[in-house]
Design an enzyme around this catalytic site. Structure first.
Site, PDB file in Angstrom:
ATOM      1  N   ASN A   1      -4.071  21.184  19.433  1.00 32.74           N
ATOM      2  CA  ASN A   1      -5.530  21.097  19.616  1.00 32.74           C
ATOM      3  C   ASN A   1      -5.954  22.294  20.475  1.00 32.74           C
ATOM      4  OD1 ASN A   1      -8.226  20.183  20.433  1.00 32.74           O
ATOM      5  ND2 ASN A   1      -7.571  18.137  19.837  1.00 32.74           N
TER       6      ASN A   1
ATOM      7  N   GLY B   1      -5.737  17.792  16.058  1.00 29.12           N
ATOM      8  CA  GLY B   1      -7.192  17.914  15.878  1.00 29.12           C
ATOM      9  C   GLY B   1      -7.967  16.626  16.027  1.00 29.12           C
TER      10      GLY B   1
ATOM     11  N   HIS C   1     -10.097   5.630   8.122  1.00 28.88           N
ATOM     12  CA  HIS C   1     -11.546   5.432   8.226  1.00 28.88           C
ATOM     13  C   HIS C   1     -12.247   5.555   6.880  1.00 28.88           C
ATOM     14  CE1 HIS C   1     -11.309   6.456  12.813  1.00 28.88           C
ATOM     15  NE2 HIS C   1     -10.941   5.216  12.540  1.00 28.88           N
TER      16      HIS C   1
ATOM     17  N   TYR D   1     -25.151  10.695   4.427  1.00 30.27           N
ATOM     18  CA  TYR D   1     -23.812  10.651   3.821  1.00 30.27           C
ATOM     19  C   TYR D   1     -23.743  11.490   2.545  1.00 30.27           C
ATOM     20  CZ  TYR D   1     -21.840   7.590   7.261  1.00 30.27           C
ATOM     21  OH  TYR D   1     -21.353   7.108   8.448  1.00 30.27           O
TER      22      TYR D   1
ATOM     23  N   GLN E   1      -7.710  10.150  10.184  1.00 27.41           N
ATOM     24  CA  GLN E   1      -8.993   9.496  10.487  1.00 27.41           C
ATOM     25  C   GLN E   1     -10.093  10.147   9.657  1.00 27.41           C
ATOM     26  OE1 GLN E   1      -9.306   9.028  15.079  1.00 27.41           O
ATOM     27  NE2 GLN E   1      -7.777  10.586  14.719  1.00 27.41           N
ATOM     28  N   ASN E   2      -9.732  11.201   8.933  1.00 26.55           N
ATOM     29  CA  ASN E   2     -10.753  11.960   8.213  1.00 26.55           C
ATOM     30  C   ASN E   2     -11.191  11.271   6.931  1.00 26.55           C
ATOM     31  OD1 ASN E   2     -10.423  13.746  10.242  1.00 26.55           O
ATOM     32  ND2 ASN E   2      -9.278  15.258   9.071  1.00 26.55           N
TER      33      ASN E   2
HETATM   34  C1  BJW Z   1      -9.458  21.380  16.449  1.00 27.81           C
HETATM   35  C2  BJW Z   1      -9.983  22.455  15.796  1.00 27.81           C
HETATM   36  C3  BJW Z   1      -9.088  23.197  15.045  1.00 27.81           C
HETATM   37  C4  BJW Z   1     -11.600  21.554  16.827  1.00 27.81           C
HETATM   38  N1  BJW Z   1      -7.805  22.850  14.991  1.00 27.81           N
HETATM   39  N2  BJW Z   1      -8.185  21.045  16.379  1.00 27.81           N
HETATM   40  C5  BJW Z   1     -16.224   0.352  23.743  1.00 27.81           C
HETATM   41  C6  BJW Z   1     -17.570   0.288  23.400  1.00 27.81           C
HETATM   42  C7  BJW Z   1     -17.978   0.193  22.065  1.00 27.81           C
HETATM   43  C8  BJW Z   1     -17.061   0.167  21.052  1.00 27.81           C
HETATM   44  C9  BJW Z   1     -15.742   0.232  21.407  1.00 27.81           C
HETATM   45  C10 BJW Z   1     -15.316   0.320  22.705  1.00 27.81           C
HETATM   46  N3  BJW Z   1     -13.962   0.379  22.732  1.00 27.81           N
HETATM   47  C11 BJW Z   1     -13.537   0.346  21.469  1.00 27.81           C
HETATM   48  C12 BJW Z   1     -14.594   0.237  20.651  1.00 27.81           C
HETATM   49  C13 BJW Z   1     -14.573   0.185  19.229  1.00 27.81           C
HETATM   50  C14 BJW Z   1     -14.852   1.459  18.520  1.00 27.81           C
HETATM   51  C15 BJW Z   1     -14.443   2.685  19.357  1.00 27.81           C
HETATM   52  O1  BJW Z   1     -13.313   3.096  19.374  1.00 27.81           O
HETATM   53  N4  BJW Z   1     -15.398   3.289  20.046  1.00 27.81           N
HETATM   54  C16 BJW Z   1     -15.061   4.443  20.933  1.00 27.81           C
HETATM   55  C17 BJW Z   1     -16.015   5.561  20.625  1.00 27.81           C
HETATM   56  C18 BJW Z   1     -15.098   3.960  22.358  1.00 27.81           C
HETATM   57  N5  BJW Z   1     -14.039   1.374  17.344  1.00 27.81           N
HETATM   58  C19 BJW Z   1     -14.450   0.722  16.260  1.00 27.81           C
HETATM   59  O2  BJW Z   1     -15.558   0.211  16.188  1.00 27.81           O
HETATM   60  C20 BJW Z   1     -13.449   0.628  15.118  1.00 27.81           C
HETATM   61  N6  BJW Z   1     -13.359  -0.714  14.678  1.00 27.81           N
HETATM   62  C21 BJW Z   1     -12.927  -1.701  15.458  1.00 27.81           C
HETATM   63  O3  BJW Z   1     -12.562  -1.487  16.601  1.00 27.81           O
HETATM   64  O4  BJW Z   1     -12.916  -2.925  14.840  1.00 27.81           O
HETATM   65  C22 BJW Z   1     -12.717  -4.058  15.666  1.00 27.81           C
HETATM   66  C23 BJW Z   1     -14.088  -4.531  16.105  1.00 27.81           C
HETATM   67  C24 BJW Z   1     -14.770  -5.423  15.313  1.00 27.81           C
HETATM   68  C25 BJW Z   1     -16.018  -5.873  15.735  1.00 27.81           C
HETATM   69  C26 BJW Z   1     -16.592  -5.383  16.922  1.00 27.81           C
HETATM   70  C27 BJW Z   1     -15.897  -4.454  17.686  1.00 27.81           C
HETATM   71  C28 BJW Z   1     -14.646  -4.018  17.268  1.00 27.81           C
HETATM   72  C29 BJW Z   1     -13.914   1.429  13.920  1.00 27.81           C
HETATM   73  C30 BJW Z   1     -13.970   2.872  14.229  1.00 27.81           C
HETATM   74  C31 BJW Z   1     -14.520   3.616  13.022  1.00 27.81           C
HETATM   75  C32 BJW Z   1     -14.796   5.072  13.391  1.00 27.81           C
HETATM   76  N7  BJW Z   1     -15.535   5.671  12.375  1.00 27.81           N
HETATM   77  C33 BJW Z   1     -15.886   7.074  12.504  1.00 27.81           C
HETATM   78  C34 BJW Z   1     -17.047   7.340  11.546  1.00 27.81           C
HETATM   79  C35 BJW Z   1     -16.596   7.276  10.109  1.00 27.81           C
HETATM   80  C36 BJW Z   1     -17.773   7.356   9.187  1.00 27.81           C
HETATM   81  C37 BJW Z   1     -18.403   8.725   9.192  1.00 27.81           C
HETATM   82  O5  BJW Z   1     -17.709   9.720   9.005  1.00 27.81           O
HETATM   83  O6  BJW Z   1     -19.618   8.776   9.377  1.00 27.81           O
HETATM   84  O7  BJW Z   1     -14.751   7.894  12.234  1.00 27.81           O
HETATM   85  S1  BJW Z   1     -16.300   7.536  14.166  1.00 27.81           S
HETATM   86  C38 BJW Z   1     -15.696   9.183  14.036  1.00 27.81           C
HETATM   87  O8  BJW Z   1     -14.721   9.379  15.075  1.00 27.81           O
HETATM   88  C39 BJW Z   1     -14.948   9.257  12.700  1.00 27.81           C
HETATM   89  C40 BJW Z   1     -13.667   9.900  13.111  1.00 27.81           C
HETATM   90  O9  BJW Z   1     -12.640   9.588  12.190  1.00 27.81           O
HETATM   91  C41 BJW Z   1     -13.424   9.360  14.491  1.00 27.81           C
HETATM   92  C42 BJW Z   1     -12.464  10.180  15.316  1.00 27.81           C
HETATM   93  O10 BJW Z   1     -12.970  11.429  15.614  1.00 27.81           O
HETATM   94  P1  BJW Z   1     -12.005  12.707  15.635  1.00 27.81           P
HETATM   95  O11 BJW Z   1     -11.419  12.883  14.292  1.00 27.81           O
HETATM   96  O12 BJW Z   1     -11.065  12.605  16.751  1.00 27.81           O
HETATM   97  O13 BJW Z   1     -13.047  13.904  15.807  1.00 27.81           O
HETATM   98  P2  BJW Z   1     -13.699  14.510  17.143  1.00 27.81           P
HETATM   99  O14 BJW Z   1     -14.873  15.320  16.730  1.00 27.81           O
HETATM  100  O15 BJW Z   1     -13.921  13.473  18.159  1.00 27.81           O
HETATM  101  O16 BJW Z   1     -12.576  15.491  17.710  1.00 27.81           O
HETATM  102  C43 BJW Z   1     -12.216  16.670  17.037  1.00 27.81           C
HETATM  103  C44 BJW Z   1     -11.043  17.309  17.776  1.00 27.81           C
HETATM  104  O17 BJW Z   1     -10.628  18.449  17.046  1.00 27.81           O
HETATM  105  C45 BJW Z   1     -11.405  17.796  19.186  1.00 27.81           C
HETATM  106  O18 BJW Z   1     -10.397  17.373  20.092  1.00 27.81           O
HETATM  107  C46 BJW Z   1     -11.388  19.319  19.049  1.00 27.81           C
HETATM  108  O19 BJW Z   1     -10.939  19.996  20.234  1.00 27.81           O
HETATM  109  C47 BJW Z   1     -10.386  19.522  17.938  1.00 27.81           C
HETATM  110  N8  BJW Z   1     -10.554  20.728  17.161  1.00 27.81           N
HETATM  111  N9  BJW Z   1     -11.366  22.511  16.112  1.00 27.81           N
HETATM  112  C48 BJW Z   1      -7.407  21.737  15.693  1.00 27.81           C
HETATM  113  N10 BJW Z   1      -9.526  24.304  14.368  1.00 27.81           N
END
Ligand code: BJW
Ligand code: ZN
Length: 242
Positions: free
Chosen positions: A208, A182, A115, A63, A97-98
């Site tokens: 996107n 994004g 987040h 981090y 989400q950033n």
């Molecule tokens: C461009 C570009 C350009 C490229 N221009 N675009 C099933 C199994 C297990 C867990 C779960 C499940 N179902 C649901 C869950 C829960 C889980 C979840 O959703 N998991 C999924 C992965 C399935 N969620 C959670 O745990 C959340 N909490 C919760 O649900 O609480 C209730 C609970 C309590 C107790 C038990 C269980 C549940 C919390 C989620 C927190 C997410 N945190 C993170 C990390 C933050 C810390 C860190 O930074 O280290 O947040 S995960 C990570 O992903 C980060 C991001 O905000 C998040 C989203 O990602 P994002 O922003 O979409 O990025 P990418 O890389 O995925 O995509 C980038 C996009 O940009 C792509 O589409 C590219 O094409 C595009 N792109 N260049 C425009 N120039």
């Protein structure tokens, strides 16, 4: 014309929902691209409380590395176009989400960080906020209770901050144009928001370079990088309102 001119002409409350892609052109790696943060590190190894408890030093170091990258980065034309949008419509709610703080640094006035932030820290035990001095060696301890200091981000399995989530839902159901930019739209509950907007009958535009799970539900999909598409889109919106 890239969007329905009628929608643009009448837009007054706009929600901008962003993910890591909007900061890609600021040099911040996205999470799930082939060269993304998790190509090298698995989220289950680092972005959760168990990983931190098992090896706080390792998680802290990761981090700190990312905090330094973010502090050296600057907002790109995509972030700046969203700031410009505030001059054209009545209200802009940026729901992000950033964890990089770039929307706020760019100058957006209403930003909800679902987040958390890499730039904020707090005690794992008593939740007292902690200011990084830069002199820390390894994981700092809380001056109040001695607990470990953790990054102020939302890890997997943790709840989103209540106030931000409520504001995000409220903005979504009360907007007349929703932009999803994004994000891979796979991390919940944040990923519910664009689907909620569709269900509520809002006009939803996705920007996107790649299609996502959400693309087929969008009213309009604009393929491209946000730093290139958004400045043009804002210009079009400005013209539609003349
Ligand atoms: C461009 C570009 C350009 C490229 N221009 N675009 C099933 C199994 C297990 C867990 C779960 C499940 N179902 C649901 C869950 C829960 C889980 C979840 O959703 N998991 C999924 C992965 C399935 N969620 C959670 O745990 C959340 N909490 C919760 O649900 O609480 C209730 C609970 C309590 C107790 C038990 C269980 C549940 C919390 C989620 C927190 C997410 N945190 C993170 C990390 C933050 C810390 C860190 O930074 O280290 O947040 S995960 C990570 O992903 C980060 C991001 O905000 C998040 C989203 O990602 P994002 O922003 O979409 O990025 P990418 O890389 O995925 O995509 C980038 C996009 O940009 C792509 O589409 C590219 O094409 C595009 N792109 N260049 C425009 N120039
Ligand atoms: Zn404490």
């Amino acid at each position: 014309m890239i969007a329905a001119s009628e929608v643009l002409a009448n837009a007054s409350r706009v929600v901008v929902f962003t993910g890591a892609g909007i900061s890609q052109e600021s040099g911040i790696a996205t999470f799930r691209s082939p060269d993304g943060i998790w190509a090298k590190f698995k989220p289950e190894e680092l972005a959760n409380i168990n990983a931190f408890m098992a090896n706080p030093e390792r998680v802290w170091e990761w981090y700190e590395y990312r905090r330094n990258v973010v502090e050296d980065a600057v907002p790109n034309p995509g972030h700046l176009a969203i700031v410009e949008l505030e001059k054209i419509v009545d209200r802009v709610d940026v729901i992000t989400q950033n964890v990089d703080g770039l929307h706020t640094r760019a100058g957006s006035s209403r930003v909800y960080e679902l987040h958390g932030s890499l730039l904020k820290h707090r005690c794992l035990d008593c939740e007292t906020p902690y200011e990084i001095s830069g002199d820390e060696e390894g994981v700092p301890h809380c001056p109040k209770c001695g607990g470990l200091i953790r990054p102020g981000v939302v890890w997997f399995g943790e709840d989103l901050p209540e106030y931000e989530w409520e504001r995000a839902v409220d903005a979504t159901i009360n907007c007349d144009l929703f932009l999803s930019i994004g994000t891979s739209t796979i991390v919940y509950p944040a990923a519910q928001l664009p689907f909620m907007a569709v269900r509520e009958g809002k006009y939803v535009i996705e920007i996107n370079p790649e299609r996502t799970d959400f693309t087929r539900y969008a009213d309009l999909y604009i393929e491209g990088k946000s730093g290139e598409v958004l400045p043009k889109f804002i210009e079009e919106l400005r013209n539609a309102k003349k």
